[in-house]
Design an enzyme around this catalytic site. Structure first.
Site, PDB file in Angstrom:
ATOM      1  N   THR A 103       0.611  -1.406  -0.077  1.00  0.00           N
ATOM      2  CA  THR A 103       0.172  -0.171  -0.489  1.00  0.00           C
ATOM      3  C   THR A 103       0.527   1.770   0.193  1.00  0.00           C
ATOM      4  OG1 THR A 103      -1.499   1.139   1.480  1.00  0.00           O
ATOM      5  CG2 THR A 103       0.190  -0.454   2.852  1.00  0.00           C
ATOM      6  N   ASP A 104       0.464   2.229  -0.253  1.00  0.00           N
ATOM      7  CA  ASP A 104       1.085   3.729  -0.579  1.00  0.00           C
ATOM      8  C   ASP A 104       0.965   4.108   1.131  1.00  0.00           C
ATOM      9  OD1 ASP A 104      -2.020   4.018   0.254  1.00  0.00           O
ATOM     10  OD2 ASP A 104      -1.450   5.750  -1.675  1.00  0.00           O
ATOM     11  N   GLU A 105       0.515   3.652   1.472  1.00  0.00           N
ATOM     12  CA  GLU A 105       0.259   4.126   3.299  1.00  0.00           C
ATOM     13  C   GLU A 105       1.281   3.875   4.053  1.00  0.00           C
ATOM     14  OE1 GLU A 105      -3.348   3.532   5.370  1.00  0.00           O
ATOM     15  OE2 GLU A 105      -4.186   3.710   3.910  1.00  0.00           O
TER      16      GLU A 105
ATOM     17  N   TYR B 104      -1.532  -0.225  11.198  1.00  0.00           N
ATOM     18  CA  TYR B 104      -1.508  -0.469   9.501  1.00  0.00           C
ATOM     19  C   TYR B 104      -0.464  -0.983   8.632  1.00  0.00           C
ATOM     20  CZ  TYR B 104      -3.210  -1.166   4.917  1.00  0.00           C
ATOM     21  OH  TYR B 104      -3.022  -1.863   3.711  1.00  0.00           O
TER      22      TYR B 104
ATOM     23  N   LYS C 247       2.191  -3.448   6.893  1.00  0.00           N
ATOM     24  CA  LYS C 247       2.169  -4.075   5.842  1.00  0.00           C
ATOM     25  C   LYS C 247       4.206  -3.556   5.145  1.00  0.00           C
ATOM     26  CE  LYS C 247      -0.362  -5.170   3.143  1.00  0.00           C
ATOM     27  NZ  LYS C 247      -0.819  -5.901   2.662  1.00  0.00           N
TER      28      LYS C 247
HETATM   29  P1  NAD Z   1      -9.456  -7.236   2.556  1.00  0.00           P
HETATM   30  O1  NAD Z   1      -9.693  -6.802   4.164  1.00  0.00           O
HETATM   31  O2  NAD Z   1     -11.284  -6.971   2.194  1.00  0.00           O
HETATM   32  O3  NAD Z   1      -9.483  -8.519   2.495  1.00  0.00           O
HETATM   33  C1  NAD Z   1      -8.564  -9.224   3.004  1.00  0.00           C
HETATM   34  C2  NAD Z   1      -8.763 -10.848   2.622  1.00  0.00           C
HETATM   35  O4  NAD Z   1      -7.953 -10.933   3.226  1.00  0.00           O
HETATM   36  C3  NAD Z   1     -10.021 -11.248   3.212  1.00  0.00           C
HETATM   37  O5  NAD Z   1     -10.712 -12.471   2.731  1.00  0.00           O
HETATM   38  C4  NAD Z   1      -9.550 -12.008   4.701  1.00  0.00           C
HETATM   39  O6  NAD Z   1     -10.251 -13.099   4.874  1.00  0.00           O
HETATM   40  C5  NAD Z   1      -9.020 -12.559   3.754  1.00  0.00           C
HETATM   41  N1  NAD Z   1      -7.098 -13.295   5.434  1.00  0.00           N
HETATM   42  C6  NAD Z   1      -7.315 -12.209   6.784  1.00  0.00           C
HETATM   43  N2  NAD Z   1      -6.272 -12.963   7.699  1.00  0.00           N
HETATM   44  C7  NAD Z   1      -5.962 -13.725   6.666  1.00  0.00           C
HETATM   45  C8  NAD Z   1      -5.098 -14.634   7.171  1.00  0.00           C
HETATM   46  N3  NAD Z   1      -4.437 -14.678   8.129  1.00  0.00           N
HETATM   47  N4  NAD Z   1      -4.894 -15.196   6.665  1.00  0.00           N
HETATM   48  C9  NAD Z   1      -4.847 -15.847   5.097  1.00  0.00           C
HETATM   49  N5  NAD Z   1      -6.586 -14.934   4.393  1.00  0.00           N
HETATM   50  C10 NAD Z   1      -6.690 -13.781   5.901  1.00  0.00           C
HETATM   51  O7  NAD Z   1      -8.795  -6.138   1.744  1.00  0.00           O
HETATM   52  P2  NAD Z   1      -8.289  -5.605   0.662  1.00  0.00           P
HETATM   53  O8  NAD Z   1      -8.217  -4.306   0.371  1.00  0.00           O
HETATM   54  O9  NAD Z   1      -9.147  -6.757  -0.707  1.00  0.00           O
HETATM   55  O10 NAD Z   1      -7.269  -5.229   0.377  1.00  0.00           O
HETATM   56  C11 NAD Z   1      -6.434  -6.631   0.412  1.00  0.00           C
HETATM   57  C12 NAD Z   1      -4.632  -6.670  -0.063  1.00  0.00           C
HETATM   58  O11 NAD Z   1      -4.190  -4.814  -1.016  1.00  0.00           O
HETATM   59  C13 NAD Z   1      -4.850  -6.414   1.488  1.00  0.00           C
HETATM   60  O12 NAD Z   1      -3.055  -6.036   1.437  1.00  0.00           O
HETATM   61  C14 NAD Z   1      -3.515  -4.706   1.844  1.00  0.00           C
HETATM   62  O13 NAD Z   1      -3.193  -4.209   2.352  1.00  0.00           O
HETATM   63  C15 NAD Z   1      -3.866  -4.006   0.157  1.00  0.00           C
HETATM   64  N6  NAD Z   1      -4.134  -2.780  -0.245  1.00  0.00           N
HETATM   65  C16 NAD Z   1      -5.647  -2.204  -0.209  1.00  0.00           C
HETATM   66  C17 NAD Z   1      -6.579  -1.117  -0.410  1.00  0.00           C
HETATM   67  C18 NAD Z   1      -7.699  -0.904  -0.407  1.00  0.00           C
HETATM   68  O14 NAD Z   1      -7.937   0.150  -1.007  1.00  0.00           O
HETATM   69  N7  NAD Z   1      -8.152  -1.487   0.277  1.00  0.00           N
HETATM   70  C19 NAD Z   1      -5.184   0.123  -1.001  1.00  0.00           C
HETATM   71  C20 NAD Z   1      -3.902  -0.803  -1.453  1.00  0.00           C
HETATM   72  C21 NAD Z   1      -2.853  -1.810  -0.884  1.00  0.00           C
HETATM   73  P1  TYD Z   2     -10.548   4.200   5.145  1.00  0.00           P
HETATM   74  O1  TYD Z   2     -11.253   3.318   3.419  1.00  0.00           O
HETATM   75  O2  TYD Z   2     -10.936   3.419   5.900  1.00  0.00           O
HETATM   76  O3  TYD Z   2      -9.130   4.330   3.994  1.00  0.00           O
HETATM   77  P2  TYD Z   2      -7.722   4.495   4.169  1.00  0.00           P
HETATM   78  O4  TYD Z   2      -7.733   5.311   5.973  1.00  0.00           O
HETATM   79  O5  TYD Z   2      -6.674   3.630   4.468  1.00  0.00           O
HETATM   80  O6  TYD Z   2      -7.418   6.180   3.585  1.00  0.00           O
HETATM   81  O7  TYD Z   2     -10.662   6.374   4.780  1.00  0.00           O
HETATM   82  C1  TYD Z   2     -10.917   7.177   3.850  1.00  0.00           C
HETATM   83  C2  TYD Z   2     -10.878   8.628   3.798  1.00  0.00           C
HETATM   84  O8  TYD Z   2     -11.423   8.504   4.537  1.00  0.00           O
HETATM   85  C3  TYD Z   2      -9.406   8.249   5.381  1.00  0.00           C
HETATM   86  O9  TYD Z   2      -8.977  10.561   5.557  1.00  0.00           O
HETATM   87  C4  TYD Z   2     -10.702   8.157   6.712  1.00  0.00           C
HETATM   88  C5  TYD Z   2     -12.203   8.926   6.161  1.00  0.00           C
HETATM   89  N1  TYD Z   2     -13.175   8.040   6.757  1.00  0.00           N
HETATM   90  C6  TYD Z   2     -14.093   8.842   7.476  1.00  0.00           C
HETATM   91  O10 TYD Z   2     -14.183  10.380   7.664  1.00  0.00           O
HETATM   92  N2  TYD Z   2     -15.127   8.718   7.783  1.00  0.00           N
HETATM   93  C7  TYD Z   2     -15.967   6.640   7.818  1.00  0.00           C
HETATM   94  O11 TYD Z   2     -16.452   6.882   8.395  1.00  0.00           O
HETATM   95  C8  TYD Z   2     -13.973   6.055   7.273  1.00  0.00           C
HETATM   96  C9  TYD Z   2     -14.339   4.228   7.137  1.00  0.00           C
HETATM   97  C10 TYD Z   2     -13.343   7.132   7.005  1.00  0.00           C
END
Ligand code: NAD
Ligand code: TYD
Length: 339
Positions: free
Chosen positions: A125-127, A153, A157
């Protein structure tokens, strides 16, 4: 080609599985997922019966179970999406983030070494780069930006990313890492900003914006992320990090107002609540490297992507209402009850 996709029952992993099965009908895709609160088999229902797809319920921290699956499947590639992914939950309870995101990644890579995998791809992630100030719109995260995390978090990562690079240098594991900005699209768990606001707006419930809502995120349609990972695992250079992002920066408050407008709901639903602890101000990716090396560019404009996403949530209410009406309700009450 046999590909193990971990975390494939979650948001991005499931979209990646759909993309791969459609584009490469000759590949075998194996989803390994623990099915935590964030993973659901109902998400994978459309592909469950495909002969070249298999679902295996397992924890990436469970060495024996991961070994067994590798013994059965002899994967060529592993793409690791499995993670605890929600910043707010990491602030409440960091432990499980360290366990899954760091120990799980190491366990998975140990098994990859043992079986001589052709490619291990870490979805990051970019975080991990921390945040950027709002008054410096000229600054972006490049692959050279130092790791500088804010939340449990992002720290977990970043810890995983450092281990991935260490396994490459120390053991020669053929790795790649991608660091993507915020995704949105179908099957996004309704605890995250966009789906939470859509669900609340549809129910005429308050829309809880943290602080002033001035924080900026760089939003990417999930399909564009999946296409980027597809390119990296096939053509990316081993040992390299690739940033993925769409130059699509938006303030939270503007996203919420747009959702109100699209759904015909009044902005008076917006409620400013206590800010997130350590809240990152701005994320912004410079995707020059993946564009120059692999020709990747985002294809979905935010104006179209958000419409498609809202339409999906309108047409798939059972999927997210089952979540909202289940155990998730306790989480919502705890996080937003007294905020
Ligand atoms: P999500 O929370 O929707 O899904 C996570 C999945 O991982 C779930 O299906 C969960 O059951 C599974 N999981 C959790 N712990 C596990 C374990 N110990 N063993 C096996 N499976 C397990 O997450 P997402 O939003 O789809 O993100 C997927 C990946 O992408 C993550 O690594 C996250 O850090 C990264 N990512 C997400 C975003 C975003 O905007 N959502 C952006 C950049 C990177
Ligand atoms: P989120 O979807 O949790 O992603 P991330 O924290 O990984 O960027 O949140 C996106 C942005 O929205 C973040 O600045 C936090 C804000 N946010 C709210 O203002 N209200 C909410 O209820 C949630 C879940 C997030």
């Amino acid at each position: 080609m046999n590909i193990i996709v971990t975390g494939g029952a979650g948001f991005i992993g499931s979209n990646f599985i759909f993309h791969m099965l459609k584009k490469y009908p000759e590949y075998r895709i194996i989803c390994l997922d623990k099915l935590t609160y964030a993973g659901s088999l109902s998400t994978l229902e459309p592909v469950m019966d495909k002969p070249n797809f298999r679902f295996a319920k397992a924890d990436i921290c469970d060495r024996e179970a991961v070994n067994e699956l590798f013994e059965d499947e002899h994967p060529d590639i592993v793409v690791n999406f499995a993670a605890e992914s929600h910043v707010d939950r990491s602030i409440e309870d960091p432990g499980v983030f360290l366990q899954t995101n760091i120990i799980g990644t190491a366990t998975l890579m140990d098994v990859c070494r043992k079986y001589g995998i052709k490619r291990y791809h870490q979805v990051s992630t970019d975080e991990v780069y921390g945040d950027l100030p709002l008054d410096r719109p000229d600054l972006f995260f490049t692959e050279e930006t130092p790791i500088h995390t804010s939340s449990p978090y992002s720290s977990s990562k970043a810890g995983a990313d450092l281990l991935v690079m260490a396994y490459h240098r120390t053991y020669g594991l053929p790795v790649t890492i991608s660091r993507c900005s915020n995704n949105y699209g179908p099957y996004h768990f309704p605890e995250k900003l966009i789906p939470l606001m859509i669900a609340n707006a549809l129910a005429d419930k308050p829309l809880p914006v943290y602080g002033e809502g001035l924080n900026v995120r760089d939003w990417l349609y999930v399909e564009d992320h999946c296409k980027a990972i597809d390119l990296i695992i096939h053509k990316g250079r081993v040992g390299e990090v690739y940033n993925i992002g769409g130059h699509n920066e938006m303030r939270n408050i503007d996203i919420v107002k747009l959702i109100c407008k699209e759904l015909g709901k009044p902005e008076s639903l917006i409620t400013h609540v206590t800010d997130r602890k350590g809240h990152d101000m701005r994320y912004a990716i410079d995707p020059t490297k993946i564009h120059n090396e692999l020709g990747w560019l985002p294809e979905t404009k935010f104006a179209d992507g958000i419409k498609k996403t809202i339409k999906w949530y309108l047409e798939n209410q059972k999927w997210w209402k089952d979540i909202i009406n289940g155990e998730y309700q306790n989480y919502y009450d705890k996080m937003y009850g007294n905020r």
